[in-house]
Scaffold this active site. Structure first.
Site, PDB file in Angstrom:
ATOM      1  N   HIS A   1      41.798  44.877  49.322  1.00 52.14           N
ATOM      2  CA  HIS A   1      40.759  44.093  48.647  1.00 52.14           C
ATOM      3  C   HIS A   1      41.311  43.648  47.302  1.00 52.14           C
ATOM      4  O   HIS A   1      41.939  44.427  46.596  1.00 52.14           O
ATOM      5  CB  HIS A   1      39.491  44.939  48.436  1.00 52.14           C
ATOM      6  CG  HIS A   1      38.449  44.221  47.627  1.00 52.14           C
ATOM      7  ND1 HIS A   1      37.588  43.300  48.177  1.00 52.14           N
ATOM      8  CD2 HIS A   1      38.156  44.263  46.302  1.00 52.14           C
ATOM      9  CE1 HIS A   1      36.803  42.810  47.226  1.00 52.14           C
ATOM     10  NE2 HIS A   1      37.126  43.385  46.085  1.00 52.14           N
TER      11      HIS A   1
ATOM     12  N   ARG B   1      21.401  40.092  43.172  1.00 54.38           N
ATOM     13  CA  ARG B   1      22.265  40.266  41.985  1.00 54.38           C
ATOM     14  C   ARG B   1      22.711  38.917  41.437  1.00 54.38           C
ATOM     15  O   ARG B   1      22.781  38.703  40.229  1.00 54.38           O
ATOM     16  CB  ARG B   1      23.507  41.089  42.368  1.00 54.38           C
ATOM     17  CG  ARG B   1      23.229  42.565  42.515  1.00 54.38           C
ATOM     18  CD  ARG B   1      24.407  43.259  43.186  1.00 54.38           C
ATOM     19  NE  ARG B   1      25.631  43.176  42.409  1.00 54.38           N
ATOM     20  CZ  ARG B   1      26.863  43.300  42.921  1.00 54.38           C
ATOM     21  NH1 ARG B   1      27.030  43.535  44.218  1.00 54.38           N
ATOM     22  NH2 ARG B   1      27.915  43.219  42.154  1.00 54.38           N
TER      23      ARG B   1
ATOM     24  N   SER C   1      29.246  47.832  46.706  1.00 53.64           N
ATOM     25  CA  SER C   1      29.317  46.634  47.535  1.00 53.64           C
ATOM     26  C   SER C   1      30.699  46.510  48.196  1.00 53.64           C
ATOM     27  O   SER C   1      30.825  46.328  49.418  1.00 53.64           O
ATOM     28  CB  SER C   1      29.014  45.414  46.659  1.00 53.64           C
ATOM     29  OG  SER C   1      29.335  44.235  47.328  1.00 53.64           O
TER      30      SER C   1
ATOM     31  N   ASP D   1      23.905  45.119  51.810  1.00 54.19           N
ATOM     32  CA  ASP D   1      24.717  44.570  50.715  1.00 54.19           C
ATOM     33  C   ASP D   1      24.418  43.086  50.537  1.00 54.19           C
ATOM     34  O   ASP D   1      24.379  42.579  49.418  1.00 54.19           O
ATOM     35  CB  ASP D   1      26.213  44.784  51.003  1.00 54.19           C
ATOM     36  CG  ASP D   1      27.082  44.092  49.953  1.00 54.19           C
ATOM     37  OD1 ASP D   1      26.958  44.449  48.776  1.00 54.19           O
ATOM     38  OD2 ASP D   1      27.844  43.177  50.312  1.00 54.19           O
TER      39      ASP D   1
ATOM     40  N   LYS E   1      31.776  47.885  52.547  1.00 57.55           N
ATOM     41  CA  LYS E   1      32.328  47.030  53.603  1.00 57.55           C
ATOM     42  C   LYS E   1      33.637  47.597  54.129  1.00 57.55           C
ATOM     43  O   LYS E   1      33.939  47.487  55.315  1.00 57.55           O
ATOM     44  CB  LYS E   1      32.494  45.605  53.060  1.00 57.55           C
ATOM     45  CG  LYS E   1      31.133  44.924  52.948  1.00 57.55           C
ATOM     46  CD  LYS E   1      31.176  43.606  52.242  1.00 57.55           C
ATOM     47  CE  LYS E   1      31.162  43.765  50.771  1.00 57.55           C
ATOM     48  NZ  LYS E   1      30.841  42.606  49.984  1.00 57.55           N
TER      49      LYS E   1
END
Ligand code: IUR
Length: 472
Positions: free
Chosen positions: A97, A183, A198, A176, A202
């Site tokens: 990520h 958000r 968040s 999420d 995932k």
């Protein structure tokens, strides 16, 4: 002052949502049951949107401790489906990520290079929003590429190719999605525990064996300072480890664009250069280091350094390129295109180009990524709202590199555009984004500045985080 939630009982569904909001507003720690209720109430519609917004703002202001953050992550995961893979893949499922950068095409060569080294890579990626680009947008510059693959299709592709790069399906961590949309419109995106939960939910739902995080800092990153990036990285690593995923975070500098291209189709060409063993050294550095750490984390290399060498070999010997082409074919690209795609292919070319020239002689000290990305977005390369469509051919090629000498009048950037040319203001802003000084030419410092990781041995789980010093 500690605040006691009224109406507490065994059945979590009997909490009053407003009591949970008040408890967090007053700075108290939420219990696991209250956090579970918060997520369930968002899912089943018992909580009104305004209540969710108020609770998210209370979390944004008051924060969450590591236990609350871990519980929130686990409850987000429980809101949807968790991917399942054949047992024999148990130790080799990996993903990465990135917190988002400019010119960040690392995932494109990384996923196939890892697959060429024996990993399974069920990479779930996102689209660009704001000044940062998205991996799926880049891949969609390739005609026929489909990012929508069901979990069953993902498994088939992982069996035959070893990697896939797909969008998030609606049944994975649906809570999420609900929270993120709120958000986005309540100024609560930049909350450390909410970002952590968040991102990590995932990854946990992907059922991976190891995770690498590229947490960026600098003018063109979400975190302007290394201190902020370090705090986020530690929170992410903490949750990863608590939920059973060996996780390492690299802190990397994000001021200059990564590589020499920004913009979707141009970045695919640059990723292909990397897959051919050539191209920008900073892109190759990020690919080999992130990949090297993953190979080490999942036991396919004796050290991160050895892992980086294996990734470099996969880029140099063509095996990563072969995997990339096979992945494209498996994800809908016509075999004639997929099997021959290379950095010299012509991919979605913009009809117009404009070159800007250096206004003085000297050494290129900095090429500011953020204003360049903002101008390209205004020309159609990116989106400011999730529903905007993008122009894949729009982008920029840097014709000079940081640290090198340039002469006045030498071309330094080529802008590719469709129907709207640069305005005079944009031209001026681009000229201000390159900084040329009288210092002598220099070799730029590596992007990766720090590594944050937990020990991966089981008996060491739960001990303090290990942070390795600056690497040069
Ligand atoms: N990416 C995510 O998946 N979640 C977030 O909250 C952010 C980026 I910011």
């Amino acid at each position: 002052m500690a605040f006691q939630v009224a109406g507490r009982c065994e059945d979590v569904l009997q909490y009053r949502f407003s009591d949970i909001i008040a408890k967090k507003r007053n700075g108290s720690v939420l219990t696991p049951e209250e956090i579970r209720y918060m997520v369930q109430a968002a899912m089943n519609g018992q909580a009104q949107e305004c209540q969710l917004g108020a609770l998210l703002m209370a979390i944004r202001i008051r924060g969450m401790d590591p236990q609350e953050t871990m519980t929130l992550t686990r409850e987000l995961v429980a809101s949807g489906r968790v991917l399942q893979w054949p047992n024999e893949w148990n130790s080799c499922l990996v993903d990465k990520h990135s917190t988002g950068g400019v010119g960040d095409k690392v995932s494109l060569p990384l996923a196939p290079a890892l697959s060429a080294c024996g990993c399974k890579v069920p990479m779930i990626s996102g689209r660009g929003l704001g000044h940062t680009g998205g991996t799926l947008d880049k891949l969609e510059s390739i005609p026929g590429f489909s990012s929508q693959q069901s979990p069953e299709q993902m498994e088939t592709i992982l069996k035959s190719v070893g990697c896939c790069i797909v969008g998030q399906s609606g049944d994975l961590v649906p809570a999420d999605k609900i929270f993120y949309e709120i958000r986005d419109v309540t100024a609560t995106v930049d909350s450390l525990p909410l970002i952590t939960a968040s991102v990590m939910s995932k990854k946990v739902a992907e059922s991976i064996s190891a995770l690498i995080l590229d947490v960026k800092f600098g003018e063109a990153a979400q975190s302007p300072t290394i201190e902020e990036a370090r705090t986020l990285a530690q929170s992410l690593v903490n949750v990863g480890f608590s939920l059973g995923i060996p996780t390492t975070a690299l802190l990397s500098k994000m001021d200059n664009p990564i590589g020499r291209c920004v913009g979707n189709a141009l970045e695919v060409i640059e990723a292909l250069e990397c897959l051919e063993g050539t191209g920008s050294s900073d892109l190759r550095e990020l690919v080999t280091h992130t990949g090297g750490h993953l190979l080490w984390l999942c036991g396919k290399a004796a050290s991160a350094t050895q892992g980086a060498k294996l990734i470099a070999n996969a880029l140099d010997d063509g095996s990563a390129l072969q995997c990339f082409r096979a992945m494209l074919e498996a994800q809908g690209v016509h075999p004639d295109i997929a099997r021959t795609l290379s950095s010299s292919s012509s991919l979605c070319k913009a009809p117009h180009q404009e070159v800007l020239k250096a206004e003085r002689s000297g050494t290129v000290e900095l090429i500011r990524a953020r204003p360049i990305a903002e101008i390209l977005n205004a020309l159609g390369a990116g989106r400011s709202r999730a529903t905007d469509t993008i122009k894949h051919s729009v982008g920029a090629e840097l014709l000079v590199a940081v640290g090198q000498h340039v002469e006045k009048g030498e071309p330094w950037i080529r802008i590719h555009y469709e129907n709207s040319p640069l305005t005079e203001k944009q031209r001026q802003s681009l000229q201000q984004s390159i900084s040329i000084t009288d210092q002598p030419p220099f070799i730029p410092t590596p992007r990766i500045r720090e590594i944050i990781s937990f020990p991966v041995k089981k008996e060491e789980l739960g001990t303090t985080m290990r942070r390795e010093g600056e690497i040069s």
